[in-house]
Design a protein around this motif. Structure first.
Motif, PDB file in Angstrom:
ATOM      1  N   TRP A  84       0.872  -1.348  -0.025  1.00 25.16           N
ATOM      2  CA  TRP A  84      -0.126  -0.108   0.036  1.00 25.16           C
ATOM      3  C   TRP A  84       0.820   1.075  -0.103  1.00 25.16           C
ATOM      4  O   TRP A  84       0.321   2.399  -0.341  1.00 25.16           O
ATOM      5  N   ARG A  85       1.977   0.987   0.379  1.00 25.86           N
ATOM      6  CA  ARG A  85       3.245   2.348   0.493  1.00 25.86           C
ATOM      7  C   ARG A  85       4.350   1.787  -0.033  1.00 25.86           C
ATOM      8  O   ARG A  85       4.694   0.552   0.165  1.00 25.86           O
ATOM      9  N   PRO A  86       5.513   2.322  -0.368  1.00 25.50           N
ATOM     10  CA  PRO A  86       6.878   1.853  -0.500  1.00 25.50           C
ATOM     11  C   PRO A  86       7.182   1.091   0.645  1.00 25.50           C
ATOM     12  O   PRO A  86       7.097   1.801   1.877  1.00 25.50           O
ATOM     13  N   PRO A  87       7.744   0.033   0.551  1.00 24.68           N
ATOM     14  CA  PRO A  87       8.109  -0.675   1.741  1.00 24.68           C
ATOM     15  C   PRO A  87       9.025   0.031   2.932  1.00 24.68           C
ATOM     16  O   PRO A  87       9.979   0.672   2.318  1.00 24.68           O
ATOM     17  N   SER A  88       9.033  -0.273   3.933  1.00 23.07           N
ATOM     18  CA  SER A  88       9.876   0.115   4.860  1.00 23.07           C
ATOM     19  C   SER A  88      11.218  -0.417   4.865  1.00 23.07           C
ATOM     20  O   SER A  88      11.434  -1.343   4.748  1.00 23.07           O
ATOM     21  N   LEU A  89      12.390   0.457   4.910  1.00 20.80           N
ATOM     22  CA  LEU A  89      13.641   0.107   4.905  1.00 20.80           C
ATOM     23  C   LEU A  89      14.234  -0.566   5.845  1.00 20.80           C
ATOM     24  O   LEU A  89      15.308  -1.221   6.069  1.00 20.80           O
ATOM     25  N   ARG A 237      10.027   8.240   8.074  1.00 19.40           N
ATOM     26  CA  ARG A 237       8.739   7.901   8.195  1.00 19.40           C
ATOM     27  C   ARG A 237       8.424   6.582   9.043  1.00 19.40           C
ATOM     28  O   ARG A 237       7.471   6.534   9.537  1.00 19.40           O
ATOM     29  N   SER A 238       9.422   5.889   9.210  1.00 21.38           N
ATOM     30  CA  SER A 238       9.457   4.801  10.079  1.00 21.38           C
ATOM     31  C   SER A 238       9.186   5.340  11.427  1.00 21.38           C
ATOM     32  O   SER A 238       8.428   4.703  12.180  1.00 21.38           O
ATOM     33  N   LEU A 239       9.886   6.202  11.661  1.00 25.90           N
ATOM     34  CA  LEU A 239       9.727   6.995  13.116  1.00 25.90           C
ATOM     35  C   LEU A 239       8.250   7.437  13.249  1.00 25.90           C
ATOM     36  O   LEU A 239       7.539   7.120  14.479  1.00 25.90           O
ATOM     37  N   THR A 241       5.566   6.260  11.870  1.00 28.40           N
ATOM     38  CA  THR A 241       4.604   5.177  11.613  1.00 28.40           C
ATOM     39  C   THR A 241       4.785   4.348  12.875  1.00 28.40           C
ATOM     40  O   THR A 241       3.653   4.197  13.459  1.00 28.40           O
ATOM     41  N   ALA A 242       5.869   4.185  13.451  1.00 22.55           N
ATOM     42  CA  ALA A 242       5.920   3.244  14.723  1.00 22.55           C
ATOM     43  C   ALA A 242       6.142   3.845  15.825  1.00 22.55           C
ATOM     44  O   ALA A 242       6.108   3.107  16.943  1.00 22.55           O
ATOM     45  N   GLY A 243       6.280   5.209  15.964  1.00 27.43           N
ATOM     46  CA  GLY A 243       6.716   5.618  17.223  1.00 27.43           C
ATOM     47  C   GLY A 243       5.379   6.355  18.028  1.00 27.43           C
ATOM     48  O   GLY A 243       5.828   7.032  18.918  1.00 27.43           O
ATOM     49  N   PRO A 288       0.943  -4.515  23.413  1.00 27.37           N
ATOM     50  CA  PRO A 288       0.569  -3.522  22.459  1.00 27.37           C
ATOM     51  C   PRO A 288       0.394  -3.654  20.941  1.00 27.37           C
ATOM     52  O   PRO A 288      -0.563  -3.417  20.450  1.00 27.37           O
ATOM     53  N   VAL A 289       1.537  -4.384  20.562  1.00 25.38           N
ATOM     54  CA  VAL A 289       1.584  -5.183  19.433  1.00 25.38           C
ATOM     55  C   VAL A 289       1.230  -6.491  19.273  1.00 25.38           C
ATOM     56  O   VAL A 289       2.135  -7.069  20.101  1.00 25.38           O
ATOM     57  N   GLN A 290       0.226  -6.708  18.950  1.00 21.09           N
ATOM     58  CA  GLN A 290      -0.195  -8.240  19.118  1.00 21.09           C
ATOM     59  C   GLN A 290       0.376  -8.981  18.244  1.00 21.09           C
ATOM     60  O   GLN A 290       0.565 -10.218  18.551  1.00 21.09           O
TER      61      GLN A 290
HETATM   62  C1  QZP Z   1       5.568  -0.166  12.257  1.00 17.70           C
HETATM   63  C2  QZP Z   1       8.155   1.246   9.652  1.00 17.70           C
HETATM   64  C3  QZP Z   1       5.364  -3.681  15.308  1.00 17.70           C
HETATM   65  C4  QZP Z   1       5.836  -2.926  14.044  1.00 17.70           C
HETATM   66  C5  QZP Z   1       5.042  -3.492  12.929  1.00 17.70           C
HETATM   67  C6  QZP Z   1       6.012  -1.611  14.106  1.00 17.70           C
HETATM   68  C7  QZP Z   1       6.590  -0.922  13.167  1.00 17.70           C
HETATM   69  C8  QZP Z   1       7.732  -0.938  12.911  1.00 17.70           C
HETATM   70  C9  QZP Z   1       8.466  -0.204  11.815  1.00 17.70           C
HETATM   71  C10 QZP Z   1       7.510   0.667  10.776  1.00 17.70           C
HETATM   72  C11 QZP Z   1       6.318   0.499  10.966  1.00 17.70           C
HETATM   73  O1  QZP Z   1       9.234   1.239   9.630  1.00 17.70           O
HETATM   74  O2  QZP Z   1       7.278   1.926   8.909  1.00 17.70           O
END
Ligand code: QZP
Length: 404
Positions: A84-89, A237-239, A241-243, A288-290
């Motif tokens: 759905w978006r360019p894959p995370s590195l 973007r990873s920060l 998304t995941a942060g 929290p992450v299942q």
């Molecule tokens: C989400 C990214 C629990 C993971 C799936 C959380 C997560 C980690 C990294 C990224 C997104 O790099 O976009």
């Protein structure tokens, strides 16, 4: 019958839907059933294999050679379906491509690099707690604390501008839904994908980021040649998304745990240095992450079951974190236990690179609260918000008694 065939025949099958609303809202019954069914369970509804026991989840997460991330860590296989978006590195890559971005981010987010944030976040937490307690003794702790604190601390640390921050949580909710099947939760977000993605992508440019945050440090790493300039925005973007959502729901897990375990709240108040351990125990207890997936790179044998090459394998972190084979009295939130080794942050080369940031946020908020709040209790039913990946919350109504 040969031993191998006997084992193959014994592969348990479940037609349960781990992404159905009622399961997302109350996952423990399915977790127990999957752990008890066997070390590997075939989930017929999605044509995937599932691991729910601690030993096997832990081992598979550590074994990136056989259980890859590069095909995506959601249900969709990126080798067959367009992501759905360019894959995370970071998340959606394997060594060696994973290594440079990982090294850069792990240095930026390592404990020594975070030291300057400790006093700042302690002050942010005190100010927030002051404000909340000044206004009322009954409030929604999810909105007032679990959501509010990370939103005051983290975007500033990344170096985001002031506008559009209200997009962060909806973007995360969408991204974490996207790891699951294309169900109603994904459909509900579909109309915002373009708008939210455009906003997030715009925040990842060098120009959008202040000079002193994590974002600028990622760009500086690109200038040094530790990353390419094409990679830098994706690492930012990873920060984003995941942060955010992860820490929001992780803090909510803490607050829920303490509101329902008054003796543990007293223990924390007596020994505030337990703040970090209590966060990890809450992460173990609630996860929290299942879930997320890996993909088998070859036919790989797990406890005698052959998982065919190319198969998606669903890792039940929440089930592993309450496996009675690993944890004593696993359903208890217990500050006297050592929660280390939980897989709530994953395990192996992809283990959460932001975990020190998350612990620092938790430490700041819990320390400020423990100083001011004698008792915290629920005043109503807490409400969860279904998400395909996150054990997330919508409301946590509490009453507090403040220190005289
Ligand atoms: C989400 C990214 C629990 C993971 C799936 C959380 C997560 C980690 C990294 C990224 C997104 O790099 O976009």
């Amino acid at each position: 019958m040969s031993e191998a065939l006997e084992r193959a025949v014994a592969l348990p099958v479940s037609d349960a839907d781990p992404f159905a609303h009622e399961v997302l809202l109350d996952p423990e019954p399915l977790h127990q059933a999957l752990r008890e069914a066997g070390p590997v369970v075939y989930l017929s509804r999605y044509d995937v294999h599932a691991l729910a026991r601690y030993e096997h989840v832990h081992a598979a997460l550590a074994d990136w050679q056989h259980f890859e991330s590069g095909s995506g860590v959601g249900l969709a296989n990126f080798r067959h379906e367009k992501p759905w978006r360019p894959p995370s590195l970071l998340l959606e890559a394997d060594p060696p491509r994973h290594d440079a971005p990982r090294r850069v981010l792990s240095e930026i987010l390592a404990p020594p690099a975070l030291r300057r944030l400790r006093t700042r976040w302690a002050a942010v937490a005190e100010e927030l707690v002051d404000q909340v307690l000044r206004d009322a003794t009954e409030f929604d702790a999810f909105v007032a604390l679990a959501e509010a604190f990370p939103l005051r601390a983290f975007p500033d640390a990344v170096g985001l501008g002031p506008d559009g921050r209200e997009n962060l949580l909806p973007y995360g909710n969408m991204a974490f839904n996207a790891f699951g099947p294309r169900n109603d939760l994904v459909a509900a977000d579909a109309h915002r994908v373009a708008e939210l993605s455009a906003w997030v992508n715009a925040q990842c440019t060098r120009e959008a980021l202040s000079a002193d945050g994590f974002g600028a440090q990622i760009w500086a790493a690109a200038d040094r040649g530790d990353l390419t300039h094409e990679q830098a925005p994706l690492v930012v973007r990873s920060l984003l998304t995941a942060g955010v959502d992860t820490t929001v729901h992780g803090l909510a897990a803490c607050l829920y745990a303490f509101a329902t375990h008054p003796s543990e709240w007293q223990r924390l108040r007596e020994r505030p240095e337990l703040a970090r351990t209590s966060f990890d125990e809450a992460v173990r207890w609630q996860s929290p992450v299942q879930t997320f997936f890996r993909t088998a790179t070859t036919d790989v044998t797990v406890a005698g079951t052959v998982v065919p090459r190319g198969t998606k394998i669903l890792m039940f972190l929440g089930a592993a974190n309450r496996d009675p084979g690993r944890w004593h009295d696993p359903d208890r939130f217990d500050l006297t236990r050592d929660p280390s080794g939980h897989v709530g942050f994953g395990m192996g080369p992809h283990q959460c690179v932001g975990q020190h940031v998350a612990r620092l946020e938790a430490e700041a908020l819990l320390t400020a609260l423990a100083r001011r709040v004698q008792r915290i209790e629920l005043t109503g039913t807490p409400h969860r918000h279904p998400n395909n990946t996150l054990r997330s919350w919508a409301a946590l109504p509490v009453r507090v008694q403040t220190v005289a």
